[in-house]
Enzyme design. Structure first.
Site, short mmCIF file in Angstrom:
data_model
loop_
_atom_site.label_atom_id
_atom_site.label_comp_id
_atom_site.label_asym_id
_atom_site.label_seq_id
_atom_site.Cartn_x
_atom_site.Cartn_y
_atom_site.Cartn_z
N ARG A 199 5.08 -13.65 -2.58
CA ARG A 199 4.65 -14.90 -2.64
C ARG A 199 3.36 -14.72 -1.83
O ARG A 199 2.32 -15.01 -2.24
CB ARG A 199 5.35 -15.79 -1.96
CG ARG A 199 6.57 -16.43 -3.02
CD ARG A 199 7.37 -17.56 -2.24
NE ARG A 199 6.76 -18.59 -2.11
CZ ARG A 199 7.13 -19.81 -1.14
NH1 ARG A 199 8.17 -19.60 -0.29
NH2 ARG A 199 6.48 -21.04 -1.36
N MET A 211 3.49 -24.49 -11.54
CA MET A 211 5.12 -24.62 -11.19
C MET A 211 5.32 -23.77 -10.04
O MET A 211 6.38 -23.44 -9.99
CB MET A 211 5.75 -24.44 -12.27
CG MET A 211 5.42 -25.45 -13.65
SD MET A 211 5.42 -27.01 -13.12
CE MET A 211 7.16 -27.20 -13.00
N ASN A 234 -2.61 -32.35 -6.01
CA ASN A 234 -1.64 -32.13 -7.08
C ASN A 234 -1.19 -33.56 -8.02
O ASN A 234 -1.59 -34.45 -7.16
CB ASN A 234 -0.30 -31.65 -6.48
CG ASN A 234 0.80 -31.38 -7.45
OD1 ASN A 234 0.52 -30.81 -8.52
ND2 ASN A 234 1.95 -31.56 -7.25
N HIS A 242 2.09 -35.43 -9.81
CA HIS A 242 3.46 -35.20 -9.89
C HIS A 242 3.95 -36.30 -10.65
O HIS A 242 3.46 -37.50 -11.00
CB HIS A 242 4.16 -35.44 -8.60
CG HIS A 242 5.57 -35.20 -8.51
ND1 HIS A 242 6.12 -33.85 -8.70
CD2 HIS A 242 6.56 -36.35 -9.06
CE1 HIS A 242 7.65 -34.31 -9.00
NE2 HIS A 242 7.69 -35.55 -8.76
N ASP A 249 0.78 -31.12 0.96
CA ASP A 249 0.95 -30.69 2.31
C ASP A 249 2.24 -29.58 2.41
O ASP A 249 2.33 -28.99 1.39
CB ASP A 249 1.53 -31.75 3.37
CG ASP A 249 2.76 -32.43 2.92
OD1 ASP A 249 3.48 -31.87 2.05
OD2 ASP A 249 3.25 -33.44 3.68
N VAL A 308 7.55 -30.34 -0.42
CA VAL A 308 7.43 -30.40 -1.80
C VAL A 308 7.22 -31.93 -2.17
O VAL A 308 8.04 -32.66 -1.91
CB VAL A 308 8.72 -29.94 -2.31
CG1 VAL A 308 8.67 -29.92 -3.82
CG2 VAL A 308 8.99 -28.61 -1.72
N ASP A 309 6.12 -32.12 -2.68
CA ASP A 309 5.64 -33.53 -3.13
C ASP A 309 5.75 -34.66 -1.98
O ASP A 309 6.11 -35.71 -2.44
CB ASP A 309 6.71 -33.75 -4.37
CG ASP A 309 6.49 -33.09 -5.35
OD1 ASP A 309 5.22 -32.21 -5.64
OD2 ASP A 309 7.67 -32.77 -6.10
N ALA A 340 -0.65 -41.23 -19.12
CA ALA A 340 -1.05 -41.68 -17.79
C ALA A 340 -1.69 -40.74 -16.94
O ALA A 340 -2.78 -41.13 -16.26
CB ALA A 340 0.09 -42.47 -17.19
C1 GRF Z 1 2.38 -32.49 -15.97
O1 GRF Z 1 3.27 -33.72 -16.48
C2 GRF Z 1 2.32 -32.38 -14.67
O2 GRF Z 1 2.48 -33.72 -13.91
C3 GRF Z 1 3.73 -31.68 -14.35
O3 GRF Z 1 3.80 -30.68 -15.17
C4 GRF Z 1 3.09 -31.11 -16.43
C5 GRF Z 1 2.18 -30.34 -16.83
O4 GRF Z 1 1.55 -30.45 -18.18
N1 GRF Z 1 3.66 -31.02 -12.97
P1 GRF Z 1 0.34 -29.71 -18.67
O5 GRF Z 1 0.48 -28.02 -18.38
O6 GRF Z 1 -0.97 -30.17 -17.91
O7 GRF Z 1 0.39 -30.07 -20.33
#
Ligand code: GRF
Length: 207
Positions: free
Chosen positions: A84, A109, A126, A128, A160, A163-164, A192
């Site tokens: 990492r 991811m 980020n 989410h 931060d 995680v989220d 959205a």
């Molecule tokens: C999105 O819904 C984001 O919030 C989540 O993964 C998805 C990514 O979609 N973490 P894309 O790769 O932008 O199409």
């Protein structure tokens, strides 16, 4: 001790903040941001795209928009922690080379180490796909459906060490219907996201 957020400089239409977008997969969020910047005077501009996968469709969007892009995959190192760290070092090198001022995670991811977060805290954002603090982690839509939620949504937040868990900048609600599958819900939430993220970046970059 947990470090506090250090915000980026204030961007402007004449001198926009230089953004790097980190992606892993389809890159629909990246495409929405690029289209937004094309059609709206904004105080941010994508100067670099990095994916942790060579197969990421989003890399093609970067090429279409003539933006430098790199697939930086995990190096072949046995020790997971070292792996990492090395990976993040390679990402960091590109960010510095491109004089990036704000790092935007869009479907990236990977969970970043506190070492990387510390370097960018306040300049690392980020999105989410839930109304945080509800349904953090990698299975937000599955968890919302399991929970029988009638409303879910998306959250733009600063990153931060957790995680989220970082400071929330903006949220948008999305209805959940009884007939929804994970895929159907994901597509509705993405719509959205594509509206919320670029506008929230405008707000954050110019405040
Ligand atoms: C999105 O819904 C984001 O919030 C989540 O993964 C998805 C990514 O979609 N973490 P894309 O790769 O932008 O199409």
């Amino acid at each position: 001790m947990v470090d506090s957020y250090i915000p980026p400089r204030r961007g402007s239409i004449d001198d926009p903040l230089r953004i790097a977008v980190l992606i892993s997969g389809g890159g629909s969020g990246l495409l929405a941001l690029l289209n937004y910047q094309l059609t709206n005077p904004s105080c941010h501009i994508v100067e670099l795209v990095i994916s942790d996968s060579d197969a990421s469709k989003g890399l093609h969007y970067a090429t279409e928009f003539d933006i430098p892009s790199f697939a930086i995959e995990l190096p072949d190192i046995q020790d997971k922690h070292q792996q990492r760290i090395f990976h993040e070092d390679m990402v960091q090198e590109k960010l510095i080379e491109s004089k990036i001022e704000l790092v935007v995670m869009s479907g990236y991811m990977r969970i970043l180490t506190p070492i990387f977060v510390k370097k960018w805290k306040g300049r690392l954002v980020n999105i989410h796909p839930s109304l945080l603090p509800k349904y953090p982690g990698a299975h937000a839509h599955r968890d919302a459906l399991k929970d029988g939620a009638e409303i879910t949504g998306c959250t733009v937040h600063l990153v931060d060490e957790g995680v989220d868990t970082g400071e929330i900048l903006a949220q948008s609600e999305v209805p959940v219907f009884a007939t929804d599958t994970i895929e159907i819900l994901q597509e509705r939430v993405k719509k959205a996201e594509h509206l919320l993220y670029p506008k929230t970046l405008d707000y954050y970059c110019s405040k």
